[in-house]
Design a protein around this motif. Structure first.
Motif, PDB file in Angstrom:
ATOM      1  N   LEU A  12       0.841  -1.199   0.000  1.00  0.00           N
ATOM      2  CA  LEU A  12       0.000   0.000   0.000  1.00  0.00           C
ATOM      3  C   LEU A  12       0.875   1.248   0.000  1.00  0.00           C
ATOM      4  O   LEU A  12       1.637   1.469   0.947  1.00  0.00           O
ATOM      5  N   PRO A  13       0.781   2.108  -1.022  1.00  0.00           N
ATOM      6  CA  PRO A  13       1.622   3.312  -1.078  1.00  0.00           C
ATOM      7  C   PRO A  13       1.315   4.245   0.094  1.00  0.00           C
ATOM      8  O   PRO A  13       0.155   4.620   0.291  1.00  0.00           O
ATOM      9  N   PRO A  14       2.305   4.627   0.885  1.00  0.00           N
ATOM     10  CA  PRO A  14       2.051   5.503   2.030  1.00  0.00           C
ATOM     11  C   PRO A  14       1.353   6.810   1.659  1.00  0.00           C
ATOM     12  O   PRO A  14       0.488   7.286   2.396  1.00  0.00           O
ATOM     13  N   HIS A  15       1.723   7.386   0.516  1.00  0.00           N
ATOM     14  CA  HIS A  15       1.081   8.648   0.128  1.00  0.00           C
ATOM     15  C   HIS A  15      -0.400   8.452  -0.167  1.00  0.00           C
ATOM     16  O   HIS A  15      -1.224   9.334   0.095  1.00  0.00           O
ATOM     17  N   LYS A  16      -0.765   7.250  -0.685  1.00  0.00           N
ATOM     18  CA  LYS A  16      -2.172   6.966  -0.958  1.00  0.00           C
ATOM     19  C   LYS A  16      -2.937   6.750   0.348  1.00  0.00           C
ATOM     20  O   LYS A  16      -4.085   7.189   0.484  1.00  0.00           O
ATOM     21  N   LEU A  17      -2.300   6.085   1.306  1.00  0.00           N
ATOM     22  CA  LEU A  17      -2.935   5.909   2.610  1.00  0.00           C
ATOM     23  C   LEU A  17      -3.214   7.266   3.248  1.00  0.00           C
ATOM     24  O   LEU A  17      -4.303   7.506   3.783  1.00  0.00           O
ATOM     25  N   ARG A  18      -2.230   8.172   3.183  1.00  0.00           N
ATOM     26  CA  ARG A  18      -2.433   9.501   3.754  1.00  0.00           C
ATOM     27  C   ARG A  18      -3.517  10.261   3.027  1.00  0.00           C
ATOM     28  O   ARG A  18      -4.348  10.945   3.633  1.00  0.00           O
ATOM     29  N   SER A  19      -3.526  10.137   1.702  1.00  0.00           N
ATOM     30  CA  SER A  19      -4.533  10.835   0.897  1.00  0.00           C
ATOM     31  C   SER A  19      -5.948  10.358   1.231  1.00  0.00           C
ATOM     32  O   SER A  19      -6.875  11.158   1.387  1.00  0.00           O
ATOM     33  N   LEU A  20      -6.122   9.033   1.335  1.00  0.00           N
ATOM     34  CA  LEU A  20      -7.432   8.493   1.680  1.00  0.00           C
ATOM     35  C   LEU A  20      -7.838   8.908   3.090  1.00  0.00           C
ATOM     36  O   LEU A  20      -8.988   9.288   3.330  1.00  0.00           O
ATOM     37  N   ALA A  21      -6.892   8.837   4.039  1.00  0.00           N
ATOM     38  CA  ALA A  21      -7.199   9.226   5.411  1.00  0.00           C
ATOM     39  C   ALA A  21      -7.674  10.675   5.463  1.00  0.00           C
ATOM     40  O   ALA A  21      -8.659  11.001   6.139  1.00  0.00           O
ATOM     41  N   ARG A  22      -7.005  11.544   4.743  1.00  0.00           N
ATOM     42  CA  ARG A  22      -7.398  12.956   4.730  1.00  0.00           C
ATOM     43  C   ARG A  22      -8.781  13.143   4.114  1.00  0.00           C
ATOM     44  O   ARG A  22      -9.580  13.942   4.595  1.00  0.00           O
ATOM     45  N   ALA A  23      -9.045  12.403   3.040  1.00  0.00           N
ATOM     46  CA  ALA A  23     -10.352  12.525   2.386  1.00  0.00           C
ATOM     47  C   ALA A  23     -11.476  12.059   3.306  1.00  0.00           C
ATOM     48  O   ALA A  23     -12.533  12.697   3.396  1.00  0.00           O
ATOM     49  N   TRP A  24     -11.263  10.929   4.002  1.00  0.00           N
ATOM     50  CA  TRP A  24     -12.296  10.406   4.903  1.00  0.00           C
ATOM     51  C   TRP A  24     -12.500  11.339   6.095  1.00  0.00           C
ATOM     52  O   TRP A  24     -13.628  11.563   6.532  1.00  0.00           O
ATOM     53  N   LEU A  25     -11.402  11.907   6.623  1.00  0.00           N
ATOM     54  CA  LEU A  25     -11.517  12.845   7.734  1.00  0.00           C
ATOM     55  C   LEU A  25     -12.201  14.127   7.292  1.00  0.00           C
ATOM     56  O   LEU A  25     -13.025  14.703   8.016  1.00  0.00           O
ATOM     57  N   ASP A  26     -11.878  14.580   6.084  1.00  0.00           N
ATOM     58  CA  ASP A  26     -12.490  15.802   5.569  1.00  0.00           C
ATOM     59  C   ASP A  26     -13.990  15.617   5.336  1.00  0.00           C
ATOM     60  O   ASP A  26     -14.777  16.546   5.530  1.00  0.00           O
ATOM     61  N   GLU A  27     -14.383  14.414   4.931  1.00  0.00           N
ATOM     62  CA  GLU A  27     -15.808  14.136   4.749  1.00  0.00           C
ATOM     63  C   GLU A  27     -16.553  14.211   6.078  1.00  0.00           C
ATOM     64  O   GLU A  27     -17.656  14.749   6.162  1.00  0.00           O
ATOM     65  N   ASP A  28     -15.931  13.695   7.139  1.00  0.00           N
ATOM     66  CA  ASP A  28     -16.600  13.631   8.441  1.00  0.00           C
ATOM     67  C   ASP A  28     -16.484  14.926   9.228  1.00  0.00           C
ATOM     68  O   ASP A  28     -17.355  15.238  10.042  1.00  0.00           O
ATOM     69  N   SER A  29     -15.396  15.661   8.987  1.00  0.00           N
ATOM     70  CA  SER A  29     -15.178  16.888   9.759  1.00  0.00           C
ATOM     71  C   SER A  29     -14.589  17.976   8.870  1.00  0.00           C
ATOM     72  O   SER A  29     -13.405  18.323   8.980  1.00  0.00           O
TER      73      SER A  29
END
Length: 311
Positions: A12-29
């Motif tokens: 799993l590319p670390p930059h993709k993990l960070r990108s997804l985490a940010r997107a999911w957090l941005d959706e919720d907050s």
């Protein structure tokens, strides 16, 4: 983080993990959370708990979500571990109290979804092996929008093949490709002569066009709805013949005939396969069974987070 089965998390590319985490957090907050004031930045610890049985999956994504919030996760169970029914401690998270609560929902959603997919995949593979079938159980592209990487990863944690990641991951010609190319209705699923005219290389044909795009790593798959179409596609040079929406009896007969005439062709079965119907379509001439239900119909496992009192 605990070691993953077969070190799947390393892929799993670390930059993709960070990108997804940010997107999911941005959706919720996406804006200020006034309730965070009541918690403040004091350090706190929290337990991640599973309340249903299944297979644990999603740790790399959960690590990324909490990491984006300045928190750290310590896993008590390995990725791919069997979760017994009832309350099970899977991990502990620590960090600023408000940050733990910021990460909570995105992390639990990810854990529940990934673990549900991994559980469905494990059940499907177990059913196949119990039936004495040594072929490949695979997923499909029927994934939740914005969650494909997580669900494809979860399929692998559960022991299934993720199948192609995106549209270009396999050169696949389906019924709508035939229709868009101007084929008469039913050509892909019709009789041998009609299928051959559309699929076979004389004058090009749809498979001929596909073959022109095949590279040293990209194989050609053709979706077929009849014996004639399957033989036409295999005869035209397809690497994979995808037998779609056949009854179990028809599937076994068509797969056997394709293998007799074209033993080197991979036969894949797909179309509405469920955990209940899977054992009925397995056979010695079927190499792969792809199941959309492993992602689109997998129930999420029930996870919760409990913040511990200050020490």
């Amino acid at each position: 983080m605990a070691s993953q089965p077969h070190d799947l998390w390393v892929q799993l590319p670390p930059h993709k993990l960070r990108s997804l985490a940010r997107a999911w957090l941005d959706e919720d907050s996406p804006g200020p959370d006034a309730a965070a004031v009541a918690v403040g930045p004091a350090p706190r610890r929290a337990q991640l708990l599973c309340k249903s049985g299944g297979v644990l999956a999603g740790a790399p994504f959960v690590d990324a979500i909490f990491g984006e919030c300045g928190c750290r996760v310590s896993w008590r169970l390995r990725e791919g571990a069997l979760l017994p029914p009832g309350r099970t401690l899977v991990a502990e998270a620590e960090g600023p109290g408000a940050a733990l609560l910021l990460a909570e929902r995105a992390a639990l959603n990810c854990l529940g979804r990934c673990s549900g997919v991994a559980t469905a995949a494990r059940r499907a593979v177990s059913l196949a092996r119990a039936a004495g079938w040594a072929g490949t159980v695979a997923g499909t592209r029927k994934t939740t929008p914005g969650f494909r990487l997580a669900e494809k990863y979860a399929l692998a944690v559960g022991g299934a093949d993720p199948h192609r990641y995106d549209l270009g991951g396999l050169l696949m010609i389906k019924d709508n490709h035939l229709a868009a190319a101007g084929a008469p209705p039913g050509a892909g699923g019709g009789g041998g002569a009609g299928a051959a005219r559309v699929l076979a290389p004389p004058g090009g044909g749809v498979v001929g066009a596909g073959l022109a795009q095949r590279g040293f790593w990209r194989r050609l798959a053709v979706e077929c709805g009849s014996l004639g179409a399957a033989l036409g596609a295999a005869g035209a040079g397809a690497d994979i013949v995808l037998l779609d929406n056949f009854s179990p009896e028809e599937l076994r007969e068509v797969a056997a005939e394709v293998k007799v005439k074209f033993p080197g062709v991979t036969v894949e079965a797909s179309g509405g396969v469920t955990l209940e119907t899977l054992p009925h379509i397995l056979g010695p001439h079927v190499d792969v069974v792809s199941m959309g239900c492993l992602t689109h119909a997998a129930p999420a496992l029930d996870f919760s987070m409990a913040v511990l009192p200050p020490e």
